[in-house]
Design an enzyme around this catalytic site. Structure first.
Site, PDB file in Angstrom:
ATOM      1  CE  LYS A 102      -3.595  -2.546   2.446  1.00 46.46           C
ATOM      2  NZ  LYS A 102      -4.173  -2.888   3.764  1.00 46.46           N
TER       3      LYS A 102
ATOM      4  CD  GLN B  30      -3.171  -4.299   7.028  1.00 52.22           C
ATOM      5  OE1 GLN B  30      -3.140  -3.290   6.330  1.00 52.22           O
ATOM      6  NE2 GLN B  30      -3.482  -5.481   6.531  1.00 52.22           N
TER       7      GLN B  30
ATOM      8  CG  ASP C  59      -9.921  -0.635   4.068  1.00 53.81           C
ATOM      9  OD1 ASP C  59      -9.468  -0.811   2.927  1.00 53.81           O
ATOM     10  OD2 ASP C  59      -9.382  -1.084   5.087  1.00 53.81           O
TER      11      ASP C  59
END
Length: 291
Positions: free
Chosen positions: A49, A93, A118
């Site tokens: 990422k 995460q 997200d």
């Protein structure tokens, strides 16, 4: 022989587009990646990422909290990031690598919806359920959005197609089904209680598999010419490899590639698209602030 839907190639095209968009912004988009602990698999994903973000001019800040972090401490950090106007996107995460119990669903929903790049909060999920799929007032979940981009790139007619999604997780399966519905496909969602799974799958013009069972789907499950999107990734033993193992998906690629009309490889299919869509969402969040 099926057309190979290379997420790696498409993500490179998205990278070029995002790089141009970021250059036109008056500010650099900022993504906060919050990690608790140090799981090595999570570290690998975070590096991917960060690398993609930096390549297009997005500032990805990795906030790594110690394993001793408890839920209250994590909530305080998220509150701080929610209030920080210089931060445009926040991701947490998962899974957490903490010595203390942390409610992942609770934490996900504490990310401010306008920073939830997200697309996993209940608010963004609800907007998807109600058909808000243009990305103007919400964020779409990254993996399903990446899958949809690959389906469109296959050239398949989505409207009126029979689509089957194997898996109903809130991260992939359920939002994938909603995206297909709002793109006018007729959708069947399969799961652990589905009867006659093989027969249901054989009806699919578009098949998305996200169930975490390596090499589950074989060629005699596939309707000739179908578009097959494989979201799975698992490591299985392979004595022919130096490492002693290899990565495979939920679909037996070698078995199915001669039947499908288009198919994603593993690795190099859905994975790169997930990262690209995350950074795309972050750039969109920064665009809203800069208006």
């Amino acid at each position: 022989m099926a057309k190979v839907l290379s997420g790696k190639e498409v993500s490179e095209q998205i990278r070029d587009k995002l790089r141009d968009e970021v250059k036109k912004l008056p500010l650099a988009p900022v993504l906060a990646i919050v990690q608790v602990g140090g799981r090595e698999d999570s570290n690998v994903y975070i590096r991917m990422k960060k690398n993609f973000a930096q390549s297009v001019g997005v500032d990805a800040k990795h906030i790594q909290l110690p394993k001793s972090t408890n839920e209250k401490e994590l909530i305080r950090k998220l509150d701080e990031l929610n209030k920080d106007k210089s931060v445009h996107g926040i991701i947490v995460q998962l899974p957490f690598d903490s010595e203390h119990p942390i409610d992942a669903n609770k934490i996900t929903n504490l990310v401010a919806p306008h920073k939830d790049v997200d697309g996993l909060s209940d608010e963004n999920a609800g907007k998807l359920l109600h058909g808000q799929v243009d990305g103007t007032n919400s964020f779409l979940p990254c993996t399903p959005n990446g899958c949809m981009e690959l389906i469109k790139r296959s050239g398949a007619q989505i409207a009126g197609a029979n689509a089957v999604v194997i898996g109903r997780s809130k991260i992939v399966g359920s939002p994938m089904a909603q995206l297909l519905i709002w793109n006018n496909a007729t959708v069947t969602v399969c799961h652990s209680k589905t009867k006659n799974l093989k027969e249901v799958v054989k009806s699919a013009d578009i098949l998305v598999v996200a169930i975490g069972q390596p090499l589950l789907v074989k060629k005699d499950w596939i309707k000739p010419g179908a578009v097959v999107i494989d979201c799975g990734i698992s490591s299985i033993p392979d004595s022919t490899k130096k490492s002693g193992s290899r990565l495979v998906g939920d679909v037996d690629y070698d078995d199915c590639k001669d039947v499908a009309g288009a198919i994603t490889p593993v690795p190099g299919g859905v994975g790169p698209m997930t990262v690209a869509m995350l950074i795309s969402n972050t750039v969109d969040a920064a665009k809203v602030v800069s208006k």
